[in-house]
Design a protein around this motif. Sequence first.
Motif, PDB file in Angstrom:
ATOM      1  N   SER A 130       0.679  -1.123  -0.337  1.00 30.71           N
ATOM      2  CA  SER A 130      -0.199   0.213   0.088  1.00 30.71           C
ATOM      3  C   SER A 130       0.978   0.824  -0.130  1.00 30.71           C
ATOM      4  CB  SER A 130      -1.585  -0.226   1.012  1.00 30.71           C
ATOM      5  OG  SER A 130      -2.216  -0.873   0.896  1.00 30.71           O
ATOM      6  N   GLY A 131       1.845   1.411  -0.887  1.00 30.64           N
ATOM      7  CA  GLY A 131       2.575   2.698  -1.538  1.00 30.64           C
ATOM      8  C   GLY A 131       3.539   2.966  -2.173  1.00 30.64           C
ATOM      9  N   PRO A 132       2.885   2.943  -2.919  1.00 30.15           N
ATOM     10  CA  PRO A 132       3.443   2.905  -3.967  1.00 30.15           C
ATOM     11  C   PRO A 132       5.036   4.241  -4.446  1.00 30.15           C
ATOM     12  CG  PRO A 132       1.673   4.053  -4.830  1.00 30.15           C
ATOM     13  CD  PRO A 132       2.313   4.349  -3.276  1.00 30.15           C
ATOM     14  N   CYS A 133       6.428   3.955  -5.456  1.00 25.95           N
ATOM     15  CA  CYS A 133       6.784   4.859  -5.873  1.00 25.95           C
ATOM     16  C   CYS A 133       6.347   6.125  -6.310  1.00 25.95           C
ATOM     17  CB  CYS A 133       7.867   4.165  -6.590  1.00 25.95           C
ATOM     18  SG  CYS A 133       9.660   5.380  -6.984  1.00 25.95           S
ATOM     19  N   LEU A 134       6.369   7.364  -5.813  1.00 25.87           N
ATOM     20  CA  LEU A 134       6.098   8.171  -6.316  1.00 25.87           C
ATOM     21  C   LEU A 134       6.488   9.184  -7.504  1.00 25.87           C
ATOM     22  CD1 LEU A 134       6.041  11.330  -3.029  1.00 25.87           C
ATOM     23  CD2 LEU A 134       4.113   9.306  -4.069  1.00 25.87           C
ATOM     24  N   ASP A 135       7.690   8.507  -7.523  1.00 29.75           N
ATOM     25  CA  ASP A 135       7.787   8.731  -9.094  1.00 29.75           C
ATOM     26  C   ASP A 135       7.302   7.693 -10.517  1.00 29.75           C
ATOM     27  OD1 ASP A 135      10.283  10.583  -9.271  1.00 29.75           O
ATOM     28  OD2 ASP A 135      11.101   9.322  -7.624  1.00 29.75           O
ATOM     29  N   HIS A 136       7.191   6.905  -9.886  1.00 27.20           N
ATOM     30  CA  HIS A 136       6.124   5.119 -10.696  1.00 27.20           C
ATOM     31  C   HIS A 136       4.686   5.567 -10.968  1.00 27.20           C
ATOM     32  CE1 HIS A 136       9.544   2.119 -10.163  1.00 27.20           C
ATOM     33  NE2 HIS A 136      10.248   3.199 -10.355  1.00 27.20           N
ATOM     34  N   LEU A 241      -0.831  -6.020  -3.204  1.00 27.17           N
ATOM     35  CA  LEU A 241      -1.428  -5.597  -3.266  1.00 27.17           C
ATOM     36  C   LEU A 241      -3.623  -6.229  -2.206  1.00 27.17           C
ATOM     37  CD1 LEU A 241      -1.382  -6.373  -7.150  1.00 27.17           C
ATOM     38  CD2 LEU A 241      -0.768  -4.040  -5.964  1.00 27.17           C
ATOM     39  N   PRO A 242      -3.970  -4.732  -1.940  1.00 23.65           N
ATOM     40  CA  PRO A 242      -4.538  -5.250  -1.111  1.00 23.65           C
ATOM     41  C   PRO A 242      -6.236  -4.188  -1.768  1.00 23.65           C
ATOM     42  CG  PRO A 242      -3.267  -4.171   0.355  1.00 23.65           C
ATOM     43  CD  PRO A 242      -2.445  -4.309  -1.139  1.00 23.65           C
ATOM     44  N   ALA A 253      -0.970   0.449  -7.721  1.00 25.74           N
ATOM     45  CA  ALA A 253      -0.499   0.112  -7.121  1.00 25.74           C
ATOM     46  C   ALA A 253       0.398  -1.400  -8.060  1.00 25.74           C
ATOM     47  CB  ALA A 253      -0.914  -0.596  -6.070  1.00 25.74           C
ATOM     48  N   GLY A 254       0.023  -1.850  -8.476  1.00 22.15           N
ATOM     49  CA  GLY A 254      -0.380  -2.892  -9.522  1.00 22.15           C
ATOM     50  C   GLY A 254       0.421  -2.965 -10.827  1.00 22.15           C
ATOM     51  N   LEU A 264       9.763  -8.650 -11.201  1.00 22.37           N
ATOM     52  CA  LEU A 264       8.731  -8.462  -9.960  1.00 22.37           C
ATOM     53  C   LEU A 264       7.307  -9.749  -9.266  1.00 22.37           C
ATOM     54  CD1 LEU A 264       6.778  -5.465  -9.146  1.00 22.37           C
ATOM     55  CD2 LEU A 264       5.549  -5.741 -11.675  1.00 22.37           C
ATOM     56  N   TRP A 265       7.219  -9.414  -7.697  1.00 26.67           N
ATOM     57  CA  TRP A 265       5.741 -10.651  -7.946  1.00 26.67           C
ATOM     58  C   TRP A 265       4.685  -9.563  -7.928  1.00 26.67           C
ATOM     59  CZ3 TRP A 265      11.028 -11.507  -7.840  1.00 26.67           C
ATOM     60  CH2 TRP A 265      11.148 -12.385  -7.873  1.00 26.67           C
ATOM     61  N   ARG A 266       3.334  -9.352  -8.075  1.00 29.68           N
ATOM     62  CA  ARG A 266       2.329  -8.903  -7.183  1.00 29.68           C
ATOM     63  C   ARG A 266       1.376 -10.210  -7.126  1.00 29.68           C
ATOM     64  NH1 ARG A 266       2.337  -6.059 -13.145  1.00 29.68           N
ATOM     65  NH2 ARG A 266       0.398  -7.748 -13.260  1.00 29.68           N
ATOM     66  N   ARG A 267       0.625  -9.944  -5.875  1.00 32.83           N
ATOM     67  CA  ARG A 267       0.209 -10.911  -4.572  1.00 32.83           C
ATOM     68  C   ARG A 267      -0.904 -10.023  -3.784  1.00 32.83           C
ATOM     69  NH1 ARG A 267       3.925 -14.961  -1.792  1.00 32.83           N
ATOM     70  NH2 ARG A 267       2.042 -16.345  -1.398  1.00 32.83           N
ATOM     71  N   PRO A 268      -1.933 -10.004  -4.248  1.00 30.86           N
ATOM     72  CA  PRO A 268      -3.563  -9.395  -4.489  1.00 30.86           C
ATOM     73  C   PRO A 268      -3.876 -10.474  -2.814  1.00 30.86           C
ATOM     74  CG  PRO A 268      -3.477 -10.681  -6.755  1.00 30.86           C
ATOM     75  CD  PRO A 268      -2.720 -11.036  -5.689  1.00 30.86           C
ATOM     76  N   LEU A 269      -3.918  -9.417  -1.914  1.00 35.66           N
ATOM     77  CA  LEU A 269      -5.194  -9.381  -0.652  1.00 35.66           C
ATOM     78  C   LEU A 269      -6.308  -9.065  -0.860  1.00 35.66           C
ATOM     79  CD1 LEU A 269      -4.161 -10.509   1.937  1.00 35.66           C
ATOM     80  CD2 LEU A 269      -2.897  -8.458   2.560  1.00 35.66           C
ATOM     81  N   ARG A 270      -6.978  -9.760  -0.084  1.00 36.14           N
ATOM     82  CA  ARG A 270      -8.320  -9.233   0.379  1.00 36.14           C
ATOM     83  C   ARG A 270      -8.309  -8.116   1.857  1.00 36.14           C
ATOM     84  NH1 ARG A 270     -11.976  -8.700  -3.823  1.00 36.14           N
ATOM     85  NH2 ARG A 270     -13.459  -8.511  -1.703  1.00 36.14           N
ATOM     86  N   ALA A 271      -8.057  -7.222   1.924  1.00 38.09           N
ATOM     87  CA  ALA A 271      -7.278  -6.496   2.745  1.00 38.09           C
ATOM     88  C   ALA A 271      -8.026  -5.090   2.830  1.00 38.09           C
ATOM     89  CB  ALA A 271      -6.178  -7.003   3.478  1.00 38.09           C
ATOM     90  N   GLY A 272      -8.091  -4.338   3.576  1.00 36.11           N
ATOM     91  CA  GLY A 272      -7.827  -3.096   3.319  1.00 36.11           C
ATOM     92  C   GLY A 272      -6.789  -2.459   3.757  1.00 36.11           C
TER      93      GLY A 272
END
Length: 591
Positions: A130-136, A241-242, A253-254, A264-272
């Motif tokens: 829950s915190g992306p790179c601001l430049d990205h 990725l909540p 974010a993804g 790069l690995w992306r893992r969705p999470l059922r969360a807030g």
Amino acid sequence: MKEQQSFVTAPDGVRLAVFEWGARSADTTVVLVHGYPDSHVVWRPIAEQLAERHHVVAYDVRGAGASDAPRRVSSYTLATLEADLGAVLQQVSPERPVHLVGHDWGSIQSWESVTGTALADRIASFTSVSGPCLDHVGQWFRSKLRRPSPRALGQLAWQSVHSWYIGYFHLPLLPPLLWRTAMVKAWPALLHAIEGVPRGSGAPTFPTDAVRGLALYRANMIPRLSRPRHRPTEIPVQVVLPQKDLYVTPSMAGQAPQPYVDRLWRRPLRAGHWAPLTHDAVLANWIDEFVTHIEGGPTAPALQRAEVNRPQQDGEQKEHAGKLVIVTGAGSGIGRATALAFAEAGAAVIAADLNAESAARTAHLASLLGAPRTGSYAVDVSDPAAMEDFAKAVAEEHGTPDVVVNNAGIGLGGAFLDTQTSDWDAVLGVNLMGVVHGCRLFGAMMKDHGNGGHIVNIASAAAYLPSRTLSAYATSKAAVLMLSECLRAELSDDGIGVSAVCPGFVNTAIAKATRYVGVSSSEQEKLRGKADRLYRMRNLPPERVADAVLRAVRENRPVVPVAAEARIGRALSRLSPGTLRAIARADLTPR
């Protein structure tokens, strides 16, 4: 695990409070960086779990917790925060690279080091929550505006709605005043009500942390988003990725880091947003899996599926690429067709059947159709102990499934008064309890994993079409239909869809295998032969049902009738049940 506190001095003289768990002699060091308006306290549940295998470090960033709080906004730039991290790393792990984990602003500031050069050789891996790179993010916004398709503009608008608070935090007086007054009590209550954050889990320094941390936004947001830099990295990155994040959309974010991250690995999470407090066990497990993999240990199957695939030659990603699918009764008929359909769609396929050879044959065919990984198991779905062993074996060897198709079933025909208790035990054991076992075991696994998923239960048009000659079979399928509806309601908040697929007369081997009660063995074979001929004349292939299964998963549909007779029967069951009751009185046993 006892928490040990110390202090480190940043290059500009600011003292940072550092907290450690586990032994420094451990092979790996994991450094946790908290977000806003938190302190290191947000990481305690995860740190205590990770400390069983790793040396774990967290620290209060400047302005939070027990660390110093400079007054000037310019003291909170990303460059200054990177220097803070460098000072911490020099103290806690001076000789070995660490595995960095960040949440919210802790992740944003960690990206500065991950994509920079000053600390690149000090970081072995990075997990971002829950915190992306601001430049990205700045580059992502520009890429969407350069190609303003409706979807791209929709994603921009949706993220902008989620980011409303950034502008508010730049106001001069209202944000700090609100944090010091009404939000002191309201904020913990809101987190509990909206995200399920346990009461009392926040930092005792929360009010002052919230006020001082506003400088993070004021010092960095506008400069970085308005003038984004090109920030690539060769450091392996796991992005969590909540899916219910109220501030950072999963699409942004993804997508934002992908052009800049080699691995790069992306893992969705059922969360807030506050997943570290609501899903600490899941995150601790995922961090451990990632660290273990980067350090050269075994790769968890779920992590392997999470690695971002390179684009295919045709530029399209297969629908179920990276997913793990389990199909019971996969040795033939609907089960085999469904397993092969998922294989063609790019999924890893686990085929289970009472017949080991048939299951193995399905798995082999799935591999020929492109399934990246397959497995086969012999299991009696009506046996609770056997299903327990099956679920454990799948979890250990393949990981948590993304889709489970409870398909195994048997047929039983004849009058109710001719149906013995043993007959009921047999048909309910497979058709109903087999589905119950699959839903219970794999549904719990999906829920604990926090990644959502889908369960498909193969019912039948007989679930809503009464017949005087199918009392046991129709009862078992009607129960499957109602179980699916109930389970769908229960698991929806966990991101787990549940569908009931109700086929009509499908041309499979079930007609030849159906038992008829109250008849002699010679009459039994005649009835089976006649039923098989009728099914073959109808000629509805099992692939039609397999297509319906994939459609049910794709569209998250609750009930999917397959074939004209199933759809008409479904409509009649709602509009004219009396008509169905009249039809039910007819003896439809093949003659």
